[in-house]
Design an enzyme around this catalytic site. Structure first.
Site, PDB file in Angstrom:
ATOM      1  CG  ASP A   1      39.909  36.543  34.790  1.00 51.57           C
ATOM      2  OD1 ASP A   1      39.631  36.956  35.929  1.00 51.57           O
ATOM      3  OD2 ASP A   1      39.073  36.012  34.050  1.00 51.57           O
TER       4      ASP A   1
ATOM      5  CG  ASP B   1      35.874  39.019  38.625  1.00 53.22           C
ATOM      6  OD1 ASP B   1      36.946  38.422  38.395  1.00 53.22           O
ATOM      7  OD2 ASP B   1      34.921  39.035  37.830  1.00 53.22           O
TER       8      ASP B   1
END
Length: 449
Positions: A129, A329
């Site tokens: 992530d 992201d």
């Protein structure tokens, strides 16, 4: 002069989403299935790790019961909205903690890598992530962790240590406490609560050992929101992989995400400056003090077809005071734009569709029940244009009866800044380079799948 680059696909979603989510969204052809990856090899090599889709045949986290396409899309959109609200709360300075919060964990990414932890190494699958910092894993003796969880057995590692209460980092975790001179923390999220220890041990990424890596070691969980695997934070905060391995990887990495259309395929996570693409189009990375871990870029405009959409400058502006702006992201599924940017983009898209009847599906407000022929969408960054083919901004039902624009308006929570989030549908089948020392984000074509 801005350069052009086309992206192919994108992904990021919560761990609780079902396997059929993408099997139903995008058909997998027999020819693709013939290229199945051998899940037992090849091994990760050098400083490059294989990246698996969390619901691929190589992942143990595939849910057993499928959902209908419509229910899957509705659930995915709902969970995606929660993640965007979380990211907005971070940049507003509402929840700045070095250990991944519960909401952060729940909204974990779609892609996993193999990491060996301890001495001798125990293999765990961790979600990667780019918007989170800390590493987090379920540890031995965890009460209430999912039955399917593979835990790290700290008793079998000769290099494992708990972090003492007097260490400065102990005061940075949420609700810190001291038990038997071990730094612990507690938090609640959704319908769950967790208790964890702050610990250190050796992490081995591909062939690279990183001794004394600080991570959260989960000891107790209640509720049903705890995911089965750990989290590997690739942000640029003080507890991230980049910070803890700075001398080894020089705060540089790249990744190539496999497409949803090829769930059996693997991409790659390449750590360090060695082997990164030389000829790559780049845009400057911006650093926002409101949330220094996130990767901000300067989005200056959006085109639908050849038309530059009329968007107020303040809707795209980078604001270090409030934390507003645009981030890249790897954990959000659908691109989210603030209202002043999304509405004109959506309206121009609809205009190009002519008189076709518009319907909605959950949070998607631009869906059609007829075949769609649409132009490209282009994100215009400083120094780099990214042109998206249809697979990057449309989702189709398996039967082909519903097609939706796979973007949405950013949710507005109780924060004073709302983010534009460029999500990872746009990132599949391209090499995304994060080069912190040179403050640049790069994009190069690469067949990841």
């Amino acid at each position: 002069m801005a350069s052009s680059s086309s992206f192919h696909s994108f992904s990021k979603m919560s761990l609780i989403l079902p396997l059929c989510l993408f099997l139903l969204l995008l058909l997998i052809s027999p020819s693709q299935g013939a290229k199945n990856t051998n899940c037992n090899g090849p091994d990760d090599e050098g400083s490059t790790l294989q990246v698996f889709h969390i619901y691929s045949k190589c992942s143990p986290f595939k849910p057993s019961k499928p959902m209908s396409w419509e229910d899957s899309v509705l659930q995915m959109q709902s969970n995606d909205q929660s993640r965007v609200l979380y990211l907005s709360s971070l940049v507003a300075g509402k929840s700045v903690v070095p250990i991944a919060s519960g909401r952060q964990i729940t909204q974990s990414p779609t892609y996993i890598v193999r990491v060996k932890i301890g001495t001798p190494g125990q293999t765990l699958l961790m979600a990667m992530d780019t918007s989170n910092d800390a590493a987090w894993i379920p540890c031995n003796g965890c009460v209430g962790c999912p039955a399917s969880t593979t835990v790290f057995d700290s008793a079998k590692s000769t290099s494992f240590q708990n972090v003492g209460c007097g260490v400065a980092g102990c005061q940075q975790v949420p609700n810190p406490s001291c038990l038997a001179n071990t730094c612990s923390f507690n938090m609640t999220y959704g319908g769950s609560s967790i208790a964890a220890n702050l610990s250190i041990d050796t992490f081995r990424l591909a062939a690279d050992p990183i001794p004394s890596y600080t991570f959260g070691c989960l000891q107790k969980a209640t509720g049903n929101s705890v995911p089965p695997q750990g989290l590997l934070g690739l942000g640029r905060g003080p507890m991230s992989l980049l910070s803890q391995s700075q001398s080894l990887y020089q705060s540089t990495f790249s990744y190539c995400l496999p497409s949803f259309k090829g769930l059996n395929f693997t991409g790659s996570l390449r750590l360090g400056p060695t082997g990164q693409p030389k000829n790559i189009k780049t845009t400057p990375l911006l650093k926002n003090p409101r949330r220094s871990s996130l990767y901000y870029v300067n989005l200056v405009g959006i085109k639908v077809g050849k038309k530059v959409v009329d968007i107020p400058a303040e809707a795209l502006a980078f604001n270090p005071t409030t934390g507003a702006g645009t981030i890249i992201d790897s954990g959000t599924v659908f691109t989210r734009l603030v209202q002043a940017a999304y509405v004109p983009v959506r309206d121009e898209f609809r205009r190009r569709m002519g008189n076709a009847t518009v319907s909605s599906l959950g949070g998607f407000d631009t869906c059609y029940n007829v075949p769609v022929t649409v132009p490209t969408i282009t994100f215009m960054f400083s120094g780099m244009n990214v042109t998206l083919p249809q697979d990057n901004f449309l989702i189709h039902s398996t039967a082909g009866t519903i097609t939706c624009l796979a973007m949405a308006e950013a949710p507005v929570g109780n924060v004073n800044s709302v983010l534009n989030v460029i999500a990872n549908l746009q990132q599949q089948n391209h090499r995304i380079l994060i080069d912190v020392p040179n403050s640049r984000l790069g994009v190069a074509r690469e067949a990841c799948s």
